[in-house]
Motif scaffolding. Structure first.
Motif, PDB file in Angstrom:
ATOM      1  N   ASP A 152     -34.354 -33.396  10.669  1.00 10.60           N
ATOM      2  CA  ASP A 152     -33.377 -34.342  11.754  1.00 10.60           C
ATOM      3  C   ASP A 152     -34.135 -34.729  12.921  1.00 10.60           C
ATOM      4  N   ARG A 155     -32.688 -32.681  15.670  1.00 12.64           N
ATOM      5  CA  ARG A 155     -32.979 -31.389  15.820  1.00 12.64           C
ATOM      6  C   ARG A 155     -34.239 -31.267  14.586  1.00 12.64           C
ATOM      7  N   LYS A 158     -33.988 -28.513  11.931  1.00 16.73           N
ATOM      8  CA  LYS A 158     -32.963 -28.694  10.643  1.00 16.73           C
ATOM      9  C   LYS A 158     -33.467 -29.771   9.764  1.00 16.73           C
TER      10      LYS A 158
END
Length: 341
Positions: A152, A155, A158
């Motif tokens: 991501d 993030r 992630k």
């Protein structure tokens, strides 16, 4: 005297990739050829930023193709002005992910045998990571498609996808993580966000199926490639990021519609005799429609219902305007010549 600064993570991966490249025969350090295809639809800022990230590359020599899918916001002009080095193709209609990419793929294949990197304009992959994928493609002739681990963009810790699973055998088609101890492993498909394809694979398998319009075309391509003897693999030394928040406005309507509908297209093409699969996805889509409606997500519920109905009726291709109008409660606009419907 000040000590040397530590190399960045991207620089460390680039140094590692250089060592690998030498080991597989790249002693002359001739730049590796690569065709990069970036699709744009009303997102010039993202596309320009994506193109600029290639400016510091040294070991890979990318030829960058940008396909503008009939943007209505002046994107093509902005890209031409800010990125004069790219090969810009302007479509007179929105041809979707498959049709837009296909136009550039044909141009690339007519020019030579460079591997093709299909890249979303809201995704990022560093040179070292592309070198790792190119290394796998060069070292393993049975591999037709290579992808990275996808994280991501908002993030970085992630993991979004570690490759893809067959879209009609699994509710969640993105793999949650790589198998332990396997630096390169086969998958059913590589998401089209960052997808490296051998030129010969496109020549033997064919182009992306434009009936999907958006989503489902890369699972379909990888399925057809497997029938031709090509593997689709994830190279775990390669990482990429995808800022999914950039397209969040469309994820409750168009994304939902095409995901639901295109499962039925995939079934029609590859599992025509698996009647129970048609039944399962019909019941699942009906249940999802009810759940979304009861949960106050009327637009997503409408998109799901339309996807189910069109999947059964065989109504494929681009349906953007019609779906958005139905989900907003407004009548569908009259399409001008050259627009998709």
């Amino acid at each position: 005297m000040a000590g040397k600064s530590k190399p960045t993570a991207d620089r460390r991966r680039l140094l590692t990739a250089e060592k690998i490249y030498v080991a597989v025969g790249g002693l002359s350090w001739k730049p590796m050829q690569l065709a990069v295809i970036i699709l744009n639809w009303n997102a010039a800022a993202d596309t320009i930023e994506c193109v600029r990230r290639f400016s510091g590359w040294s070991r890979v020599q990318p030829t960058i193709w940008v396909v503008d899918n009939a943007s209505g916001d002046g994107s093509a002009e902005a890209i031409a002005r800010e990125c004069p080095q790219v090969r810009l193709l302007r479509n007179s209609a929105n041809l979707g992910y498959a049709g837009g990419n296909n136009r550039a793929i044909v141009e690339v294949l007519s020019a030579g045998d460079a591997p093709l990197l299909l890249l979303n304009n809201d995704a990022h992959v560093a040179e070292a990571d592309v070198m790792a994928m190119l290394d796998t493609l060069a070292a393993r002739p049975e591999v037709g498609v290579v992808g990275p681990l996808m994280f991501d963009g908002d993030r970085p810790d992630k993991l979004l996808a570690a490759g893809g699973q067959n879209i009609v055998w699994h509710l969640a088609s993105h793999l949650a993580g790589p198998p332990a101890g396997e630096p390169v492993y086969p998958v059913d498909y590589i998401p089209g966000t960052v997808m490296l394809v051998r030129a010969e694979a496109f020549r033997r398998v064919g182009l992306l199926d434009e009936a999907y319009f958006f989503t489902g075309e890369t699972p379909d391509f990888c399925y057809r490639a497997k029938l031709q003897g090509y593997l689709s693999v994830v190279e775990t030394r390669a990482r990429a990021s995808h800022t999914v928040s950039r397209s969040s406005k469309l994820r409750r309507t168009l994304y939902v519609y095409y995901i639901v509908r295109n499962r039925f297209l995939f079934l029609r093409k590859h599992y025509r005799r698996h009647f129970w699969l048609f039944g399962f996805w019909t019941l699942y889509s009906l249940a999802l429609t009810v759940k979304l409606q009861l949960g106050g997500q009327a637009s997503a519920a409408k998109a799901t219902w339309l996807g189910l109905a069109d999947g059964w009726q065989g109504r494929f291709g681009g349906q953007n305007e019609r779906v958005l109008a139905a989900c907003s409660g407004q009548p569908a606009p009259v399409l001008q010549a050259g627009q998709s419907g």
